[in-house]
Every structure is written in C-alpha cells, then in structure tokens.
Design a protein around this motif. Structure first.
Motif, PDB file in Angstrom:
ATOM      1  N   LEU B   2       0.806  -1.215   0.000  1.00  0.00           N
ATOM      2  CA  LEU B   2       0.000   0.000   0.000  1.00  0.00           C
ATOM      3  C   LEU B   2       0.840   1.267   0.000  1.00  0.00           C
ATOM      4  CD1 LEU B   2      -2.640  -1.139   2.637  1.00  0.00           C
ATOM      5  CD2 LEU B   2      -2.741  -1.395   0.177  1.00  0.00           C
ATOM      6  N   ALA B  14       3.712  -0.527  12.694  1.00  0.00           N
ATOM      7  CA  ALA B  14       3.367   0.437  11.644  1.00  0.00           C
ATOM      8  C   ALA B  14       3.605  -0.168  10.265  1.00  0.00           C
ATOM      9  CB  ALA B  14       4.199   1.720  11.816  1.00  0.00           C
ATOM     10  N   ARG B  15       4.708  -0.877  10.116  1.00  0.00           N
ATOM     11  CA  ARG B  15       4.985  -1.506   8.820  1.00  0.00           C
ATOM     12  C   ARG B  15       3.931  -2.566   8.491  1.00  0.00           C
ATOM     13  NH1 ARG B  15      11.176  -1.796   7.777  1.00  0.00           N
ATOM     14  NH2 ARG B  15      11.765   0.320   8.377  1.00  0.00           N
ATOM     15  N   ALA B  16       3.512  -3.283   9.504  1.00  0.00           N
ATOM     16  CA  ALA B  16       2.474  -4.296   9.284  1.00  0.00           C
ATOM     17  C   ALA B  16       1.168  -3.635   8.866  1.00  0.00           C
ATOM     18  CB  ALA B  16       2.267  -5.140  10.545  1.00  0.00           C
ATOM     19  N   LEU B  17       0.829  -2.515   9.504  1.00  0.00           N
ATOM     20  CA  LEU B  17      -0.417  -1.820   9.150  1.00  0.00           C
ATOM     21  C   LEU B  17      -0.372  -1.255   7.739  1.00  0.00           C
ATOM     22  CD1 LEU B  17      -1.251   0.020  12.479  1.00  0.00           C
ATOM     23  CD2 LEU B  17      -2.656  -1.713  11.358  1.00  0.00           C
ATOM     24  N   GLU B  18       0.826  -0.908   7.270  1.00  0.00           N
ATOM     25  CA  GLU B  18       0.923  -0.444   5.883  1.00  0.00           C
ATOM     26  C   GLU B  18       0.469  -1.524   4.909  1.00  0.00           C
ATOM     27  OE1 GLU B  18       4.955   0.757   5.354  1.00  0.00           O
ATOM     28  OE2 GLU B  18       4.641   2.639   6.412  1.00  0.00           O
ATOM     29  N   ILE B  19       0.688  -2.771   5.301  1.00  0.00           N
ATOM     30  CA  ILE B  19       0.342  -3.880   4.407  1.00  0.00           C
ATOM     31  C   ILE B  19      -1.097  -4.349   4.633  1.00  0.00           C
ATOM     32  CG2 ILE B  19       0.992  -6.215   3.663  1.00  0.00           C
ATOM     33  CD1 ILE B  19       3.849  -5.573   4.537  1.00  0.00           C
ATOM     34  N   VAL B  20      -1.516  -4.436   5.877  1.00  0.00           N
ATOM     35  CA  VAL B  20      -2.830  -5.028   6.148  1.00  0.00           C
ATOM     36  C   VAL B  20      -3.787  -4.095   6.873  1.00  0.00           C
ATOM     37  CG1 VAL B  20      -1.970  -7.378   6.162  1.00  0.00           C
ATOM     38  CG2 VAL B  20      -1.996  -6.082   8.304  1.00  0.00           C
ATOM     39  N   GLY B  21      -3.483  -2.792   6.902  1.00  0.00           N
ATOM     40  CA  GLY B  21      -4.277  -1.891   7.726  1.00  0.00           C
ATOM     41  C   GLY B  21      -5.538  -1.340   7.097  1.00  0.00           C
TER      42      GLY B  21
END
Lengths: 165, 165
Positions: B2, B14-21
């Motif tokens: 994203l 935060a990096r995880a939320l960039e992908i699945v947020g």
C-alpha cells in the motif's frame, strides 16, 4: 465509533475493525499504551499525523469508550487516557508487531516487548484451552454459533450449512 | 503493497499496518483462512465488497506476497491462495475477534476458533518467554533497539533517551 461499514457482518473481528480498523487508529493506541502519551500535541508530534485527522480519531475513540477524556493535567492540558477497553487492544498490537518483525523488518526487530521486572520477552501465542497445545495455523478451524448460521454474510462463499460444525 | 504512509515510522506494527491496515484487508484474509475462499466471486459474495476495491486489495496482497495467484482450479477460475506470510496473520485475526467478542458482541460470541481434532477453544495469550507468566497489560513495556533510538519518530512525545531501556 466509525459507523457500521460492514452492515451484514456478524463476526467480532469485523466489528472490532469497525472501531479500530482505520490506518492511524492502532498507532494512536500504541503510543498511548507504550509511550505514555496523553496529550493531543504529543500524539501529533510522535506520529506526524494531520491535526484534523487526529481530532477525528481521538473523538471517535472517546465516543467508542477506548479513550477517556480527562479535563486537565494540572497545567490545563486535556488528557486522553486509555480505558480497560482500550488497554485490551494490547495483544492485537503485539501480534501486529510480531508479524511485522517477521515479514517487514529488513533491518531487524526495532522494538521488543518486555515483562517488567522479569525482563523476559513477551510474546503472543495461540494456545488450545483444552489440551494446552500451540496448534499450527492449519489446525485452527472456525465454528459459527448456531444462532448466527442464517446471518446474511457467512465466512464462506458456500452455504455455511454445507460446512462442518 | 500500500506504500509507505508512515515514512518516519520504524516500528514493525506500523509496517504491518501499511500492508494489512486497510478496512477490508483482514476480512479478505479471514475469509480465505477460515472460509476456504479462493475465487474472486466468492470473496465478493461473502463480503459484499465492491469489485473495484476487491480487485485493488487482492492485487496489493499478491504484490506483497500475502496471496499467491494461481492460474486455475481446473475450471479456468484464477485462485488466490494464502502464502506462509498470509497465514502468519492468524494470531492478529484471532486477537481482533477476541477483543470484539469482549467489547462489541452484544448478542454473544458469534464464532469460536477450535483446535481441530481436540475440539478445544484456541485463544491468543500473552506469555513471557523467560518466566512463563501471562503478564497483565500494565507489566508489558517496550524496549527500542539501540540502533533505532535516533529514528525520527519515537514511541513517545518525550525524547526516547529519557526513557528507561
């Protein structure tokens, strides 16, 4: 509250995402939970988030009962304090961090969660309440409660009644 | 992927939320993981999601390595199959569901996660890797890795160097 964006969804994961699924939401909670942040200007500075978005998110969180707005810290600054409902988001934040550590941290693990006092690393595990095992992901199945089996949206594109349980 | 919406964030959450947020993202993963859904039309039907949004999300997931696009199921339908990276999102989905069960399920718990074979309920727990305790949320602290302590965004509005660890 962000409104029912998934009106036909009954699953609690969908309901939870309605409340905390916006991009910034969990980072705001994270900074309150682990950074001790309570003031608007601190949230803004620590996240680099636009003030209008932060105002909206904090307002929604207060309305949803995730933060409690307290009138002042003695110097006239309003404080946003996590409630029990907000603090209960901790396993979600730690699980997200662990996934990011594994799949999105090319420079190594940036932060670790520590058990205060003991100093050990705190991890999220999946555990079977009956046998105590930590099942692999392929051994975890979903069971839909009987009263929800006629709900308009089910987990599968197939008719839920065709599926076991 | 994203895109880096949090350019100054180093934390893996935060990096995880960039992908699945994004709103729909985890529901798409959930339906693949627990509903066995692989086909575009099944995702669309099971979620009631607009086709253009679903196309975008599935494309981003394939690019991010969360789904693998397989050319057909024998009847010419493309299949989206979760990779190891995608299946590793399971604890996040279960933790979200548990939070929703507690705080957003007025009619009771809609689904439960079961340990296949044993039939026990699978739960997410926080556990200290050193002492084995399940610490209360107030006993979990964050430690920032030394090489990240000068990162532009820190967890707190205060200077991270003023904080323990």
């Amino acid at each position: 509250m962000l409104g029912r964006l998934y009106p036909d969804e009954f699953c609690s994961s969908a309901r939870a995402l309605e409340i905390v699924g916006e991009r910034w939401s969990l980072l705001i909670v994270r900074n309150a939970m682990f950074g001790g942040i309570t003031r608007f200007t601190e949230f803004q500075r620590s996240l680099g988030i636009a003030p209008n978005i932060l105002t909206k998110r904090l307002g929604e969180f207060v309305e949803a009962g995730i933060f409690e707005l307290r009138s002042g810290d003695g110097r006239g600054h309003a404080e946003y304090v996590l409630t029990r409902k907000g603090r209960d988001l901790q396993p979600i934040i730690i699980a997200l961090t662990e996934w990011g550590d594994r799949w999105a941290a090319p420079d190594g693990r940036p932060v670790t969660y520590e058990h205060e006092g003991c100093g050990g690393r705190v991890k999220v595990t999946m555990e079977c309440a009956r046998c105590g095992d930590n099942p692999p992901d392929t051994s975890v199945k979903v069971r839909v409660a009987r009263r929800f089996r006629d709900a308009p949206r089910v987990w599968s594109g197939r008719d839920v009644k065709d599926r076991p349980a």
